[in-house]
Design a protein around this motif. Sequence first.
Motif, PDB file in Angstrom:
ATOM      1  N   VAL A 138     -12.524 -22.272  10.000  1.00  0.00           N
ATOM      2  CA  VAL A 138     -11.193 -22.831   9.730  1.00  0.00           C
ATOM      3  C   VAL A 138     -10.785 -22.561   8.286  1.00  0.00           C
ATOM      4  O   VAL A 138      -9.630 -22.201   8.000  1.00  0.00           O
ATOM      5  N   LYS A 139     -11.721 -22.712   7.350  1.00  0.00           N
ATOM      6  CA  LYS A 139     -11.414 -22.432   5.944  1.00  0.00           C
ATOM      7  C   LYS A 139     -11.032 -20.965   5.750  1.00  0.00           C
ATOM      8  O   LYS A 139     -10.087 -20.640   5.023  1.00  0.00           O
ATOM      9  N   ALA A 140     -11.767 -20.076   6.416  1.00  0.00           N
ATOM     10  CA  ALA A 140     -11.464 -18.651   6.288  1.00  0.00           C
ATOM     11  C   ALA A 140     -10.088 -18.326   6.850  1.00  0.00           C
ATOM     12  O   ALA A 140      -9.302 -17.581   6.238  1.00  0.00           O
ATOM     13  N   LEU A 141      -9.768 -18.906   8.017  1.00  0.00           N
ATOM     14  CA  LEU A 141      -8.458 -18.657   8.615  1.00  0.00           C
ATOM     15  C   LEU A 141      -7.333 -19.212   7.746  1.00  0.00           C
ATOM     16  O   LEU A 141      -6.286 -18.575   7.573  1.00  0.00           O
ATOM     17  N   LEU A 142      -7.549 -20.402   7.197  1.00  0.00           N
ATOM     18  CA  LEU A 142      -6.541 -20.972   6.309  1.00  0.00           C
ATOM     19  C   LEU A 142      -6.347 -20.113   5.062  1.00  0.00           C
ATOM     20  O   LEU A 142      -5.229 -19.923   4.578  1.00  0.00           O
ATOM     21  N   GLY A 143      -7.447 -19.580   4.545  1.00  0.00           N
ATOM     22  CA  GLY A 143      -7.338 -18.707   3.380  1.00  0.00           C
ATOM     23  C   GLY A 143      -6.557 -17.451   3.689  1.00  0.00           C
ATOM     24  O   GLY A 143      -5.725 -16.997   2.887  1.00  0.00           O
ATOM     25  N   VAL A 144      -6.813 -16.846   4.864  1.00  0.00           N
ATOM     26  CA  VAL A 144      -6.074 -15.637   5.255  1.00  0.00           C
ATOM     27  C   VAL A 144      -4.591 -15.942   5.432  1.00  0.00           C
ATOM     28  O   VAL A 144      -3.714 -15.194   4.977  1.00  0.00           O
ATOM     29  N   VAL A 145      -4.265 -17.070   6.098  1.00  0.00           N
ATOM     30  CA  VAL A 145      -2.863 -17.432   6.317  1.00  0.00           C
ATOM     31  C   VAL A 145      -2.152 -17.702   4.989  1.00  0.00           C
ATOM     32  O   VAL A 145      -1.037 -17.209   4.742  1.00  0.00           O
ATOM     33  N   CYS A 146      -2.783 -18.474   4.124  1.00  0.00           N
ATOM     34  CA  CYS A 146      -2.164 -18.774   2.822  1.00  0.00           C
ATOM     35  C   CYS A 146      -1.991 -17.509   1.979  1.00  0.00           C
ATOM     36  O   CYS A 146      -0.966 -17.322   1.318  1.00  0.00           O
ATOM     37  N   GLY A 147      -3.007 -16.632   2.033  1.00  0.00           N
ATOM     38  CA  GLY A 147      -2.888 -15.370   1.307  1.00  0.00           C
ATOM     39  C   GLY A 147      -1.757 -14.513   1.836  1.00  0.00           C
ATOM     40  O   GLY A 147      -1.017 -13.893   1.067  1.00  0.00           O
ATOM     41  N   GLY A 148      -1.602 -14.457   3.164  1.00  0.00           N
ATOM     42  CA  GLY A 148      -0.505 -13.690   3.741  1.00  0.00           C
ATOM     43  C   GLY A 148       0.857 -14.244   3.372  1.00  0.00           C
ATOM     44  O   GLY A 148       1.790 -13.494   3.063  1.00  0.00           O
ATOM     45  N   ILE A 149       0.967 -15.583   3.389  1.00  0.00           N
ATOM     46  CA  ILE A 149       2.240 -16.212   3.004  1.00  0.00           C
ATOM     47  C   ILE A 149       2.556 -15.921   1.534  1.00  0.00           C
ATOM     48  O   ILE A 149       3.700 -15.592   1.176  1.00  0.00           O
ATOM     49  N   ALA A 150       1.553 -16.023   0.668  1.00  0.00           N
ATOM     50  CA  ALA A 150       1.771 -15.764  -0.762  1.00  0.00           C
ATOM     51  C   ALA A 150       2.159 -14.306  -0.994  1.00  0.00           C
ATOM     52  O   ALA A 150       3.045 -13.997  -1.807  1.00  0.00           O
ATOM     53  N   PHE A 151       1.514 -13.376  -0.274  1.00  0.00           N
ATOM     54  CA  PHE A 151       1.834 -11.957  -0.429  1.00  0.00           C
ATOM     55  C   PHE A 151       3.253 -11.669   0.039  1.00  0.00           C
ATOM     56  O   PHE A 151       4.004 -10.919  -0.607  1.00  0.00           O
ATOM     57  N   ALA A 152       3.665 -12.264   1.165  1.00  0.00           N
ATOM     58  CA  ALA A 152       5.025 -12.071   1.663  1.00  0.00           C
ATOM     59  C   ALA A 152       6.058 -12.648   0.694  1.00  0.00           C
ATOM     60  O   ALA A 152       7.113 -12.041   0.444  1.00  0.00           O
ATOM     61  N   ALA A 153       5.768 -13.829   0.133  1.00  0.00           N
ATOM     62  CA  ALA A 153       6.695 -14.418  -0.836  1.00  0.00           C
ATOM     63  C   ALA A 153       6.813 -13.557  -2.087  1.00  0.00           C
ATOM     64  O   ALA A 153       7.900 -13.405  -2.661  1.00  0.00           O
ATOM     65  N   ALA A 154       5.684 -12.967  -2.518  1.00  0.00           N
ATOM     66  CA  ALA A 154       5.724 -12.087  -3.690  1.00  0.00           C
ATOM     67  C   ALA A 154       6.562 -10.847  -3.413  1.00  0.00           C
ATOM     68  O   ALA A 154       7.310 -10.377  -4.278  1.00  0.00           O
ATOM     69  N   LEU A 155       6.445 -10.280  -2.205  1.00  0.00           N
ATOM     70  CA  LEU A 155       7.249  -9.110  -1.858  1.00  0.00           C
ATOM     71  C   LEU A 155       8.739  -9.435  -1.811  1.00  0.00           C
ATOM     72  O   LEU A 155       9.584  -8.608  -2.184  1.00  0.00           O
ATOM     73  N   LEU A 156       9.083 -10.638  -1.347  1.00  0.00           N
ATOM     74  CA  LEU A 156      10.487 -11.027  -1.261  1.00  0.00           C
ATOM     75  C   LEU A 156      11.083 -11.366  -2.620  1.00  0.00           C
ATOM     76  O   LEU A 156      12.314 -11.358  -2.767  1.00  0.00           O
ATOM     77  N   HIS A 157      10.260 -11.668  -3.601  1.00  0.00           N
ATOM     78  CA  HIS A 157      10.745 -12.034  -4.941  1.00  0.00           C
ATOM     79  C   HIS A 157      10.011 -11.188  -5.995  1.00  0.00           C
ATOM     80  O   HIS A 157       9.363 -11.720  -6.903  1.00  0.00           O
ATOM     81  N   LEU A 158      10.129  -9.877  -5.862  1.00  0.00           N
ATOM     82  CA  LEU A 158       9.438  -8.985  -6.794  1.00  0.00           C
ATOM     83  C   LEU A 158       9.957  -9.131  -8.219  1.00  0.00           C
ATOM     84  O   LEU A 158       9.198  -8.988  -9.188  1.00  0.00           O
ATOM     85  N   ASP A 159      11.269  -9.394  -8.376  1.00  0.00           N
ATOM     86  CA  ASP A 159      11.813  -9.542  -9.724  1.00  0.00           C
ATOM     87  C   ASP A 159      11.220 -10.755 -10.432  1.00  0.00           C
ATOM     88  O   ASP A 159      10.907 -10.700 -11.632  1.00  0.00           O
ATOM     89  N   VAL A 160      11.035 -11.849  -9.693  1.00  0.00           N
ATOM     90  CA  VAL A 160      10.420 -13.045 -10.290  1.00  0.00           C
ATOM     91  C   VAL A 160       8.962 -12.780 -10.652  1.00  0.00           C
ATOM     92  O   VAL A 160       8.488 -13.157 -11.733  1.00  0.00           O
ATOM     93  N   VAL A 161       8.250 -12.092  -9.755  1.00  0.00           N
ATOM     94  CA  VAL A 161       6.846 -11.769 -10.020  1.00  0.00           C
ATOM     95  C   VAL A 161       6.722 -10.853 -11.232  1.00  0.00           C
ATOM     96  O   VAL A 161       5.857 -11.041 -12.099  1.00  0.00           O
ATOM     97  N   ALA A 162       7.613  -9.832 -11.306  1.00  0.00           N
ATOM     98  CA  ALA A 162       7.567  -8.917 -12.447  1.00  0.00           C
ATOM     99  C   ALA A 162       7.891  -9.644 -13.747  1.00  0.00           C
ATOM    100  O   ALA A 162       7.247  -9.410 -14.783  1.00  0.00           O
ATOM    101  N   GLY A 163       8.872 -10.540 -13.719  1.00  0.00           N
ATOM    102  CA  GLY A 163       9.189 -11.308 -14.920  1.00  0.00           C
ATOM    103  C   GLY A 163       8.046 -12.210 -15.350  1.00  0.00           C
ATOM    104  O   GLY A 163       7.743 -12.307 -16.541  1.00  0.00           O
ATOM    105  N   ALA A 164       7.410 -12.850 -14.379  1.00  0.00           N
ATOM    106  CA  ALA A 164       6.271 -13.714 -14.709  1.00  0.00           C
ATOM    107  C   ALA A 164       5.105 -12.891 -15.267  1.00  0.00           C
ATOM    108  O   ALA A 164       4.434 -13.317 -16.216  1.00  0.00           O
ATOM    109  N   ALA A 165       4.872 -11.715 -14.679  1.00  0.00           N
ATOM    110  CA  ALA A 165       3.787 -10.860 -15.175  1.00  0.00           C
ATOM    111  C   ALA A 165       4.073 -10.380 -16.595  1.00  0.00           C
ATOM    112  O   ALA A 165       3.184 -10.361 -17.456  1.00  0.00           O
TER     113      ALA A 165
END
Length: 386
Positions: free
Chosen positions: A8-35
Motif C-alpha cells: 500500500v505504501k508503494a502504491l501510494l508513493g507511485v500515485v503521489c509521484g504521478g500526481i506531482a509529475f503531472a502538476a509539474a508538467l501543467l505548471h512548468l513556468d512556476v517550476v522553472a521560476g522556483a528552480a
Amino acid sequence: MEFNKQTVKALLGVVCGGIAFAAALLHLDVVAGAAGWLLGILSPLLLGCAIAFILNVPMRALERCLFPHAKKANKLRRPLALLLTVAAVSAVLALAGMVIVPGVRDAVTSIAAQVPEAFERLQESAARLQEYLPLLANQIEGLSIDWAGLSQKAVGLVQNWGKGLLISGGGLVSGIVSGVTTFFIGLIFSLYILLQKEKLARQGRQLCYAFLPEAAADQLLNILRLSERTFSSFLSGQCLEAVILGTMFFVSMTLLHFPYALLVGVLIALTALIPIVGAFIGCAVGALLMLVNDPWQALWFIVLFLVLQQIEGNLIYPHVVGSSVGLPSIWVLAAVTVGGSLMGILGMLVFIPLCSVLYALLRQLTVHRLKQRRVPAEKWREPPKK
C-alpha cells in the motif's frame, strides 16, 4: 499481488509521484521560476563546492608530499597544504595578468598610433570621391525626403538608447557587485569544505545509509567515487594539455620570430582550458594583434596555429585528456561536440568526464551481463569467420 502495508505504501508513493509529475508538467513556468529562485539562493554554495573540488586536486598532491613521515605534523599538514594551494593558484593568475595586461596595453598603444595614418588614408579616399559628388548631389535633389520626420525619429532613437544605456549600466554595476560578493562567499565556503572534507564525506555517507537501502547506497557511493576520480583526472589532464599547447606556441613563435610570443602563449594556454575549441579564442586575439603591424604576419600566424592545432587536436589532446579520464579518443571528440551543442562552454567542460563516467558504468554493466548470460568470449572478441 498481496495488499500488505508495504505494498500500500508503494502504491501510494507511485500515485503521489504521478500526481506531482503531472502538476509539474501543467505548471512548468512556476517550476522553472522556483528552480531559478532556488539556484539563485544556493549559487554561492554551489560555487564554493566547485572551487573546493578544483582546489582539492593540487591540495591533495601537496598534502601527500608535506611531512609524509611526521605524525606530529598531521594537524599542520592540511592548513599548510591549503595555504600553499591558494598561494600557487593566485601566483599563476597574477603572473598571467602581468603578462597579458602589459601586452594588451602595448597592442592598444600600437593601434592608437596607427589611427592618424588611417585617417589620412580616409581623407585621400574622400578626395578621390569628390569628382563624383556633383552627380550624387543632382540625384539627391531629385529625391523627396522628409528630413524633419527623420530628425525626430533620430532624436527619439537616441533618447531610447540613452535610457537603455543608463538602465543597463545600473544593471551592470549591480551585477558586478553581486558577482564579486557571490565569488567571495563561495571562496570562503570552499575553504571550510577543504578543511573539513573528511568529516563532510562521513556525514554524507551516514545520510546515504540512513535513508537509502544498503545496496542502493553502496551503488550510489561507488558512482560518486568514480565521478570524483574521473573529474579530478580530467581537470589534471586539461591543465597539462593547456600548458603543453601554450609552450608549443611560445617556442614555435620565438623560433620563427613572431611578435607577442609570450603574450599569445599565455593567452592560448588560458583559453585552451576550454576543451578543443578554446585555443581558437587565443588565436583570434593573436591574429588581431599582429594584423595591426603586418597583415601577412597575421596570415602566417594563422597558418602556424592551424598546424599546431591539428597536432594538438588529433595527437596530444585525445591521448592526454582521453587517457586521463579513461575515455577513447573518438568519444572525447563526440563528448565535446554534443556538450558544446547543448550547453556551450560549460557543456564542453562537463561532458567529457560525464561521458567517461557513463562509459565506465556501461562497461561494468556489459561485463556483468555477459557473465550472467554466459556468453563465450570468442563470440564478441572477434567477428565470426565465414
